[in-house]
Enzyme design. Structure first.
Site, PDB file in Angstrom:
ATOM      1  N   CYS A  70      45.805  45.539  61.562  1.00 23.46           N
ATOM      2  CA  CYS A  70      46.165  46.979  61.839  1.00 23.46           C
ATOM      3  C   CYS A  70      46.444  47.683  61.199  1.00 23.46           C
ATOM      4  CB  CYS A  70      46.868  47.516  63.831  1.00 23.46           C
ATOM      5  SG  CYS A  70      46.560  46.594  64.999  1.00 23.46           S
ATOM      6  N   ARG A 130      42.441  46.533  71.560  1.00 16.73           N
ATOM      7  CA  ARG A 130      41.976  46.420  70.988  1.00 16.73           C
ATOM      8  C   ARG A 130      40.211  47.381  70.746  1.00 16.73           C
ATOM      9  NH1 ARG A 130      42.447  46.176  65.930  1.00 16.73           N
ATOM     10  NH2 ARG A 130      41.155  44.378  65.224  1.00 16.73           N
TER      11      ARG A 130
END
Length: 216
Positions: A59, A136
């Site tokens: 991320c 996600r």
């Protein structure tokens, strides 16, 4: 933080998690740049993308890339809005760490979602889930508040920000010119005309009437 239905959206709010063509669930939440609601983005495209936790390597690489592409999204009338289940203080510490480690300022807000209310409303978490591992997902929301695309990624695979930008460009071209885009389409490349509906239109593309490439 609360989840609300946006009364201005013309289409009914889906009972199930939103899919392409549904009205995106409205929300009111704290972010690293002050309070935000979905309704406040009306009139602009919005890229809402989520991650399961701050200070995670995949991320972090995505945040750096989104920051670097930020001006290109802005040029397309599109705002970026990130979401994590972590707290606001954690978000602020993470963005500071990114600035120190990579020399990149994160120019978009990050929503805190500790109760996972927004994540659940958007279908990022299955019912009863206790972990944020599946948070996600990337949503492309158009200026009227409708979900136009969504992509989910596993924890171990980073998103391609360049591909997400291309997707947005393709959606905007399709809307503006009433055309479709072929595989791997890039701006200024040929587009696909809509299939003909009359015998006269069939003659325009010849024998390959179902696959008619042309320029804008």
């Amino acid at each position: 933080m609360s989840i609300e239905v946006d009364s201005e959206v013309a289409r009914p709010q889906p009972a199930a998690p939103p899919i392409i063509g549904d009205a995106a669930p409205n929300f009111r939440a704290r972010t690293t740049m002050g309070p935000r609601t979905l309704a406040s983005y009306r009139g602009r495209w919005l890229l809402l993308f989520s991650h399961p936790a701050d200070f995670t390597p995949v991320c972090t690489s995505e945040f750096v890339a989104f920051a670097q592409y930020h001006s290109q999204f802005q040029a397309l009338n599109c705002d970026l809005l990130a979401l994590s289940v972590d707290s606001l203080s954690s978000h602020l510490a993470w963005t500071q760490s990114i600035a120190q480690r990579f020399g990149v300022q994160v120019p978009f807000p990050i929503i805190e979602d500790p109760a996972m209310g927004i994540a659940r409303a958007y279908g990022m978490l299955p019912a009863g889930a206790l972990s944020s591992a599946t948070v996600r997902t990337t949503f492309v929301i158009d200026p009227t508040g409708i979900v136009r695309a969504l992509i989910a990624y596993p924890l171990t695979v980073g998103r391609s920000v360049a591909e997400i930008l291309r997707l947005l460009q393709a959606l905007q071209v399709s809307d503006a010119a009433d055309v479709s885009t072929p595989e791997g389409w890039q701006p200024d490349e040929p587009v696909l005309a809509n299939p003909p509906t009359t015998s006269e239109e069939v003659g325009v593309c010849g024998t390959d009437w179902y696959y008619c490439l042309g320029s804008l």
